[in-house]
Design a protein around this motif. Structure first.
Motif, PDB file in Angstrom:
ATOM      1  N   ALA A  11       1.459  -7.687  52.896  1.00 10.69           N
ATOM      2  CA  ALA A  11       2.640  -8.486  53.166  1.00 10.69           C
ATOM      3  C   ALA A  11       3.865  -7.630  52.865  1.00 10.69           C
ATOM      4  CB  ALA A  11       2.623  -9.720  52.269  1.00 10.69           C
ATOM      5  N   PRO A  12       4.992  -7.946  53.506  1.00  8.93           N
ATOM      6  CA  PRO A  12       6.195  -7.148  53.239  1.00  8.93           C
ATOM      7  C   PRO A  12       6.580  -7.209  51.758  1.00  8.93           C
ATOM      8  CG  PRO A  12       6.638  -8.996  54.748  1.00  8.93           C
ATOM      9  CD  PRO A  12       5.168  -8.982  54.485  1.00  8.93           C
ATOM     10  N   ALA A  13       7.061  -6.086  51.262  1.00  8.05           N
ATOM     11  CA  ALA A  13       7.425  -5.996  49.842  1.00  8.05           C
ATOM     12  C   ALA A  13       8.794  -6.622  49.619  1.00  8.05           C
ATOM     13  CB  ALA A  13       7.411  -4.536  49.411  1.00  8.05           C
ATOM     14  N   VAL A  14       8.777  -7.906  49.285  1.00  9.97           N
ATOM     15  CA  VAL A  14      10.038  -8.641  49.153  1.00  9.97           C
ATOM     16  C   VAL A  14      10.242  -9.234  47.761  1.00  9.97           C
ATOM     17  CG1 VAL A  14      10.192  -9.222  51.609  1.00  9.97           C
ATOM     18  CG2 VAL A  14       8.927 -10.736  50.068  1.00  9.97           C
ATOM     19  N   VAL A  15       9.252  -9.047  46.885  1.00  8.56           N
ATOM     20  CA  VAL A  15       9.328  -9.673  45.558  1.00  8.56           C
ATOM     21  C   VAL A  15       9.676  -8.602  44.517  1.00  8.56           C
ATOM     22  CG1 VAL A  15       8.090 -11.036  43.847  1.00  8.56           C
ATOM     23  CG2 VAL A  15       7.531 -11.294  46.280  1.00  8.56           C
TER      24      VAL A  15
END
Ligand code: FES
Length: 132
Positions: A11-15
């Motif tokens: 998943a995209p690294a957004v956290v």
């Protein structure tokens, strides 16, 4: 033991995740006590750490059969999967237990963070330390 990484797309690294290292030398070979990075939902904290050069002990390979990947969640507990009974049983074997203790391999990122993970300085394998 080395952990097998999944080949599934990430998943995209957004956290935002911050690792606070009590003993950076043993975990990374460097001196930085604070490491800021971005992670994807669905990743567990052990994977996030290992992928970023933070070598948290993981004697059982991340299958909830030891407690060497014990960490403290200083912030963002609600952004992680809830601890299951088997994790709670294991984590209770870890030294210096806190209310914020989790096993990194069982803590899956689910929310938006930010998450702050403190990695204790000791590493010991509770598998070998059965009560008498
Ligand atoms: S690596 Fe063994 S419980 Fe997490």
């Amino acid at each position: 033991m080395h952990r097998k990484h999944s080949d599934e797309p990430k998943a995209p690294a957004v956290v935002p995740v911050t690792f606070l290292l009590q003993d950076p030398q043993s975990l990374t070979g460097g001196d930085a006590r604070e490491i800021h990075l971005m992670a994807g939902k669905g990743q567990d904290l052990l994977d996030v750490a290992m992928e970023n050069g933070i070598n948290i002990e993981h004697a059982c390979g991340g299958v909830c059969a030891c407690s060497t990947c014990h960490v403290y969640i200083n912030e963002g507990m609600k952004s992680l999967s809830e601890a299951q009974d088997d994790e709670m049983d294991r984590v209770e074997e870890a030294p210096a237990l806190r209310r914020t203790s989790r096993l990194a391999c069982q803590s899956v990122i689910q929310g938006a963070g930010p998450i702050v993970v403190e990695v204790p300085s000791w590493n010991r394998n509770a598998v070998k330390e059965k009560p008498h």
